[in-house]
Design a protein around this motif. Sequence first.
Motif, mmCIF file in Angstrom:
data_model
loop_
_atom_site.group_PDB
_atom_site.id
_atom_site.type_symbol
_atom_site.label_atom_id
_atom_site.label_comp_id
_atom_site.label_asym_id
_atom_site.label_seq_id
_atom_site.Cartn_x
_atom_site.Cartn_y
_atom_site.Cartn_z
ATOM 1 N N GLN A 68 0.822 -1.208 0.000
ATOM 2 C CA GLN A 68 0.000 0.000 0.000
ATOM 3 C C GLN A 68 0.864 1.270 0.000
ATOM 4 N N LYS A 69 0.362 2.306 -0.659
ATOM 5 C CA LYS A 69 1.091 3.580 -0.737
ATOM 6 C C LYS A 69 1.418 4.117 0.647
ATOM 7 N N SER A 70 0.464 4.080 1.571
ATOM 8 C CA SER A 70 0.690 4.624 2.910
ATOM 9 C C SER A 70 1.802 3.879 3.634
ATOM 10 N N GLU A 71 1.887 2.564 3.414
ATOM 11 C CA GLU A 71 2.933 1.757 4.040
ATOM 12 C C GLU A 71 4.303 2.117 3.473
ATOM 13 N N GLN A 72 4.365 2.273 2.166
ATOM 14 C CA GLN A 72 5.631 2.627 1.516
ATOM 15 C C GLN A 72 6.140 3.975 2.015
ATOM 16 N N ILE A 73 5.231 4.946 2.115
ATOM 17 C CA ILE A 73 5.640 6.284 2.561
ATOM 18 C C ILE A 73 6.113 6.244 4.008
ATOM 19 N N GLU A 74 5.407 5.499 4.856
ATOM 20 C CA GLU A 74 5.823 5.408 6.258
ATOM 21 C C GLU A 74 7.225 4.816 6.374
ATOM 22 N N LEU A 75 7.488 3.756 5.647
ATOM 23 C CA LEU A 75 8.794 3.095 5.738
ATOM 24 C C LEU A 75 9.906 3.978 5.175
ATOM 25 N N ILE A 76 9.633 4.676 4.079
ATOM 26 C CA ILE A 76 10.637 5.587 3.522
ATOM 27 C C ILE A 76 10.937 6.711 4.513
ATOM 28 N N ASN A 77 9.912 7.226 5.166
ATOM 29 C CA ASN A 77 10.122 8.276 6.161
ATOM 30 C C ASN A 77 10.911 7.778 7.369
ATOM 31 N N GLY A 90 14.468 5.762 5.342
ATOM 32 C CA GLY A 90 15.165 6.354 4.212
ATOM 33 C C GLY A 90 14.740 5.747 2.889
ATOM 34 N N SER A 91 15.171 6.371 1.808
ATOM 35 C CA SER A 91 14.679 6.009 0.479
ATOM 36 C C SER A 91 15.139 4.637 0.023
ATOM 37 N N ASN A 92 16.184 4.084 0.631
ATOM 38 C CA ASN A 92 16.706 2.789 0.196
ATOM 39 C C ASN A 92 16.162 1.623 0.997
ATOM 40 N N VAL A 93 15.094 1.824 1.746
ATOM 41 C CA VAL A 93 14.488 0.736 2.501
ATOM 42 C C VAL A 93 14.046 -0.376 1.538
ATOM 43 N N ASN A 94 14.200 -1.622 1.978
ATOM 44 C CA ASN A 94 13.847 -2.777 1.148
ATOM 45 C C ASN A 94 12.344 -3.039 1.210
ATOM 46 N N LEU A 95 11.686 -3.085 0.040
ATOM 47 C CA LEU A 95 10.233 -3.227 -0.008
ATOM 48 C C LEU A 95 9.831 -4.387 -0.915
#
Length: 219
Positions: A186-195, A198-203
Amino acid sequence: ITIMTDKGLSVREAENFTEGNAPYTDFVKMAFGTSLLIPSLESKLNIYRGAGIIPYFGGTLFEVFALRDAMDDYNRYLDRYGIEYLEVSDSAIKLNRETKLNFINQFAANFQVISQVTNMVEGGHLSFDRWIQFAEDELHAGASYIIVKESAQMPLYGKNGLATYLSTNASNYAIDLNRIIWDASQKSEQIELINLFGSNVNLYNIASFDVIALETKRL
């Protein structure tokens, strides 16, 4: 790391996907044992490999063979398609800890193992520290990466989730976050993890039509 989940794309759809998304995709996971049903599996695997993407079979397929005590057949299946990475999980079947760790250790001798750590336990609650201990045990057994999935017993997101817990160094364990891959469809999950990380978090579990959108969030 970005892992796209392939739920049964055709060869032509795989070609279209790689044309626009290959630079932003590291792995493609063949989910739900779909590799058994795809008529032109070898052609599709070659498309991904030709684009520089590593394809691998998901944990459900491993569980299908494990349930039937057919590991020799599974190894032959992996060798037939030149698979280098595989996923070990216990989502649909129950494996005791020793059995699962033994599977990871055995496969790690010849493959790169992505382990989906148990997120359900008897008793109705899985503590963060217990999950982290599970993850460390599986890394020690030979897993290259750990997939973390949300469950009713253990939230991943929000102020009371595992992601916030790990980002604040609240854990007593020094787990290597570079080897953790978060289930974030989900978009909200991706944004939370990046915040948080950082931008290189593994997804992981990114839909084929969401890869470029995810890359824009990273950038």
